[in-house]
Write a protein that holds these residues in place. Structure first.
Motif, short mmCIF file in Angstrom:
data_model
loop_
_atom_site.label_atom_id
_atom_site.label_comp_id
_atom_site.label_asym_id
_atom_site.label_seq_id
_atom_site.Cartn_x
_atom_site.Cartn_y
_atom_site.Cartn_z
N ARG A 1 0.76 -1.08 -0.06
CA ARG A 1 0.17 0.14 0.14
C ARG A 1 0.96 1.32 -0.02
O ARG A 1 2.07 1.26 0.44
CB ARG A 1 -1.11 0.02 1.23
N LEU A 2 0.14 2.35 -0.59
CA LEU A 2 1.03 3.49 -0.45
C LEU A 2 0.79 4.38 0.81
O LEU A 2 -0.29 4.55 1.29
CB LEU A 2 0.20 4.39 -1.45
N VAL A 3 1.64 4.55 1.58
CA VAL A 3 1.65 5.45 2.77
C VAL A 3 2.08 6.78 2.67
O VAL A 3 2.93 7.30 1.74
CB VAL A 3 2.68 4.95 3.75
N VAL A 4 1.10 7.91 3.00
CA VAL A 4 1.29 9.11 2.62
C VAL A 4 1.49 9.60 4.27
O VAL A 4 0.62 9.63 4.95
CB VAL A 4 -0.10 9.77 2.27
N GLU A 5 2.48 10.56 4.45
CA GLU A 5 2.87 11.28 5.40
C GLU A 5 2.27 12.71 5.26
O GLU A 5 2.61 13.41 4.38
CB GLU A 5 4.53 11.41 5.83
N PRO A 6 1.19 12.85 5.69
CA PRO A 6 0.67 14.18 5.44
C PRO A 6 1.29 15.44 5.21
O PRO A 6 2.43 15.70 5.98
CB PRO A 6 -0.53 14.34 6.32
N ALA A 7 0.89 16.44 4.36
CA ALA A 7 1.59 17.76 4.16
C ALA A 7 1.25 18.52 5.70
O ALA A 7 0.08 17.95 6.27
CB ALA A 7 0.87 18.61 3.00
N ALA A 8 1.98 19.47 5.63
CA ALA A 8 1.95 20.17 6.94
C ALA A 8 2.32 21.80 6.73
O ALA A 8 3.03 22.06 5.79
CB ALA A 8 2.96 19.96 8.12
N CYS A 9 1.43 22.64 7.48
CA CYS A 9 1.76 23.86 7.36
C CYS A 9 2.99 24.27 8.12
O CYS A 9 3.18 24.08 9.23
CB CYS A 9 0.38 24.86 7.69
N LEU A 10 3.78 25.14 7.56
CA LEU A 10 5.14 25.51 8.11
C LEU A 10 4.95 26.55 9.17
O LEU A 10 5.63 26.86 10.08
CB LEU A 10 6.30 25.87 7.10
N ALA A 11 3.89 27.56 8.64
CA ALA A 11 3.71 28.65 9.76
C ALA A 11 2.90 28.33 10.96
O ALA A 11 3.18 28.70 12.12
CB ALA A 11 2.79 29.60 8.78
N CYS A 12 1.68 27.43 10.99
CA CYS A 12 1.13 27.19 12.14
C CYS A 12 1.00 25.59 12.68
O CYS A 12 0.65 25.15 13.55
CB CYS A 12 -0.51 27.55 12.15
N GLY A 13 1.69 24.80 11.88
CA GLY A 13 1.77 23.46 12.08
C GLY A 13 0.50 22.68 11.79
O GLY A 13 0.29 21.25 12.28
N HIS A 14 -0.54 23.12 11.20
CA HIS A 14 -1.54 22.40 10.72
C HIS A 14 -1.24 21.22 9.77
O HIS A 14 -0.29 21.48 8.82
CB HIS A 14 -2.44 23.13 10.10
N ARG A 15 -1.84 20.06 10.26
CA ARG A 15 -1.53 18.78 9.39
C ARG A 15 -2.94 18.57 8.58
O ARG A 15 -3.87 18.32 8.98
CB ARG A 15 -1.13 17.58 10.22
N PHE A 16 -2.49 18.27 7.30
CA PHE A 16 -3.58 17.94 6.34
C PHE A 16 -3.80 16.50 6.51
O PHE A 16 -3.75 15.84 5.41
CB PHE A 16 -3.21 18.28 4.83
N GLU A 17 -4.27 16.08 7.38
CA GLU A 17 -4.67 14.64 8.06
C GLU A 17 -6.03 14.32 6.99
O GLU A 17 -6.81 15.14 6.76
CB GLU A 17 -4.94 14.39 9.19
N GLY A 18 -6.00 12.80 6.55
CA GLY A 18 -7.42 12.44 6.27
C GLY A 18 -7.59 12.94 4.73
O GLY A 18 -8.91 13.20 4.26
N ARG A 19 -6.72 13.70 4.08
CA ARG A 19 -6.97 14.28 2.74
C ARG A 19 -6.71 13.05 1.79
O ARG A 19 -6.13 12.47 1.73
CB ARG A 19 -5.83 15.25 2.41
N THR A 20 -7.86 13.13 0.88
CA THR A 20 -7.96 11.88 -0.25
C THR A 20 -7.20 12.16 -1.23
O THR A 20 -6.40 11.47 -2.04
CB THR A 20 -9.30 11.59 -0.60
N ARG A 21 -7.14 13.72 -1.76
CA ARG A 21 -6.28 13.84 -2.96
C ARG A 21 -4.50 13.76 -2.47
O ARG A 21 -4.20 14.50 -1.37
CB ARG A 21 -6.63 15.34 -3.40
N LEU A 22 -3.77 13.59 -3.56
CA LEU A 22 -2.58 13.28 -3.24
C LEU A 22 -1.35 14.68 -3.68
O LEU A 22 -0.45 14.52 -3.46
CB LEU A 22 -2.21 12.01 -4.01
N SER A 23 -2.13 15.59 -4.11
CA SER A 23 -1.30 16.83 -4.61
C SER A 23 -1.14 17.57 -3.50
O SER A 23 -1.74 17.41 -2.36
CB SER A 23 -2.39 17.67 -5.63
N ARG A 24 -0.06 18.62 -3.75
CA ARG A 24 0.25 19.34 -2.52
C ARG A 24 -0.76 20.46 -2.30
O ARG A 24 -1.04 21.06 -3.34
CB ARG A 24 1.54 20.10 -3.08
#
Ligand code: ZN
Length: 93
Positions: A47-70
């Motif tokens: 399976r493909l494992v995705v370490e979610p994108a994260a905001c460098l300014a506030c630390g928000h993590r883009f968890e549970g995002r179905t699209r794989l783009s940035r």
């Protein structure tokens, strides 16, 4: 090409930019290739494992995002300084 992508992902975590450089596909096409790849992996017990994108300014993590783009911008603080998602392939042995 698909095989080269799989090989790069099995070697460890890679961003769309890394994969673009390694496999020779355009960075903006990487997400689409990964979405196709994701469907074929199950048959191989991987399976493909995705370490979610994260905001460098506030630390928000883009968890549970179905699209794989940035993501383009942070929904919390609107910053566009986004640490991109990191992809890898793992086996289910
Ligand atoms: Zn933010």
């Amino acid at each position: 090409m698909r095989e080269a992508l799989r090989r790069a992902l099995r070697a460890g975590g890679a961003t769309a930019k890394d994969l673009s450089a390694e496999v020779g596909i355009r960075e903006r096409d990487v997400a689409e290739h990964l979405e196709h790849l994701q469907r074929s992996l199950a048959h191989r017990g991987e399976r493909l494992v995705v370490e979610p994108a994260a905001c460098l300014a506030c630390g928000h993590r883009f968890e549970g995002r179905t699209r794989l783009s940035r993501p383009g911008a942070c929904p919390e603080c609107r910053s566009t300084r986004i640490d991109p998602p990191v992809f890898s392939i793992v086996g289910e042995r």
